[in-house]
Design an enzyme around this catalytic site. Structure first.
Site, short mmCIF file in Angstrom:
data_model
loop_
_atom_site.label_atom_id
_atom_site.label_comp_id
_atom_site.label_asym_id
_atom_site.label_seq_id
_atom_site.Cartn_x
_atom_site.Cartn_y
_atom_site.Cartn_z
N CYS A 164 1.05 -0.99 0.41
CA CYS A 164 -0.39 -0.46 -0.13
C CYS A 164 1.18 1.37 0.26
O CYS A 164 1.46 1.93 1.68
CB CYS A 164 -0.95 -0.40 1.13
N CYS A 215 -0.62 3.65 2.16
CA CYS A 215 -0.24 4.43 3.99
C CYS A 215 0.75 4.19 4.05
O CYS A 215 0.96 5.07 5.09
CB CYS A 215 -1.06 2.59 3.80
N ASP A 216 1.91 3.74 3.03
CA ASP A 216 3.13 3.87 3.68
C ASP A 216 4.58 4.52 2.91
O ASP A 216 5.05 4.75 3.86
CB ASP A 216 4.12 2.19 3.42
#
Ligand code: NAP
Length: 320
Positions: free
Chosen positions: A134, A137-138
């Site tokens: 992701c 997200c990261d």
């Protein structure tokens, strides 16, 4: 007696959330159950092909659709996975592993896909410790660092563009010699100076100590191996459909995609499906949203015992 919803929607991506907007506006009691909110769209850093939005972060788009569905009265059970779907008399029951269950007159399957596995040593060990599925997200963790992105589809290409804008260097690793994703993004990537594209290259192993520090790749033409010193690896190699919990209630194809007709009917009356979990070939956010709307209107027609074509008042059979 437990409430029986008119519509139970499994999945809260663009398909499921859009379906909820439509069912709620038809005054059908609607419950959405989903592990997460937004599915693959929420994990997309930026999108330039959603009509009306010149450039939008996938997560922000999903939040807006979620708020819209909630505003019209949809109930949500998030963070839980349906372990079993059954038909009991005229209704359907979705069961969870904690023993809770919800029943409904109709079901809309909109649960999308789950990330495909690389199947290489180190994958399980370093997932969440430098290996991510992701980018949205990261990505912030790798600002100014060196990363590798695996894949050649739109997810990988769009992730590469975004990562290159915040990190020192990006290796883009693709197993063939041409990308699967959109040409316009591929062209953009080829001009970005801090992206090194490795075509005909497969990931072989992920190594590290507490966190990963090396990705070993192999050129499939020459057999030559390289040890890439990286701070993070993003696996963007696509998704697969998990239909085990459906207990063969609906027909699927050889890729486990749910077979639907052009009005989102599955092989089982009362169960409709929309989005990436279905056989619809174009796995796009806008298409998933449109299919969700169709599935919702068909669920409404089913409950009202109407035939298809409710938008224009025609009654017709739906060919498959
Ligand atoms: P995808 O299109 O299925 O691409 C997956 C990529 O990973 C392919 O290039 C594939 O190689 C490669 N791959 C698969 N298994 C691999 C393995 N074991 N090792 C190495 N490489 C592997 O998946 P996606 O990029 O996640 O996109 C999914 C769908 O969402 C697509 O239809 C895409 O267009 C859509 N999408 C749309 C948007 C948008 O609308 N803005 C954004 C993101 C994604 P091959 O090419 O050799 O098969």
């Amino acid at each position: 007696m437990a409430k029986i919803y008119d519509v139970l929607i499994i999945g809260a991506g663009p398909a499921g959330l859009t379906a909820a907007i439509y069912t709620c506006r038809k005054k059908l009691s609607t419950l959405i159950v989903s592990m997460d909110l937004g599915g693959q769209t929420a994990r997309t850093s930026y999108m330039e092909n959603y009509p009306g939005m010149e450039s939008v972060n996938g997560n922000k788009l999903v939040e807006k659709i979620y708020k819209q569905a909630a505003k019209f009265g949809a109930d949500f059970v998030l963070g839980k996975k349906v372990s079993n779907l059954e038909k009991k008399n005229k209704n359907f029951t979705a069961k969870f592993s904690d023993g809770s269950e919800y029943s409904s007159k109709t079901v809309i399957l909109a649960f999308g896909k789950i990330p495909r596995s690389l199947g290489i040593p180190g994958e399980n060990e370093y997932l969440g410790k430098g290996l991510s599925v992701c980018v949205t997200c990261d990505a912030p963790m790798y600002s100014g660092k060196i990363t590798a992105i695996i894949g050649g589809g739109n997810s990988a290409l769009e992730s590469a563009v975004y990562m290159a804008s915040i990190s020192k260097k990006v290796y883009l690793i693709h197993r063939r010699d041409e990308f699967r994703g959109d040409e316009i993004t591929a062209e953009k990537i080829k001009k970005m100076k801090n992206i090194e594209i490795l075509f005909d290259t497969i990931p072989v192993e992920i190594k590290g100590s507490e966190f990963l520090h090396t990705l070993i790749v192999e050129n499939s033409e020459t057999g030559e191996r390289r040890e890439l010193k990286v701070d993070g690896v993003f696996s963007e190699i696509g998704y697969e459909v998990n239909v085990d919990f459906l207990n063969k209630l609906v027909e699927v194809n050889e890729k486990n995609e749910i077979i639907i007709d052009f009005n989102c009917h599955t092989s089982r009356p009362g169960i409709f499906a929309a989005g990436d979990a279905t056989i619809i070939p174009y796995k796009q956010t806008i298409i998933a949203a449109g299919e969700g709307a169709k599935a919702a209107l068909e669920a409404y027609a089913y409950i009202k015992n109407e035939s298809v074509g409710i938008d224009w008042g025609k009654k017709s059979n739906t060919p498959r």
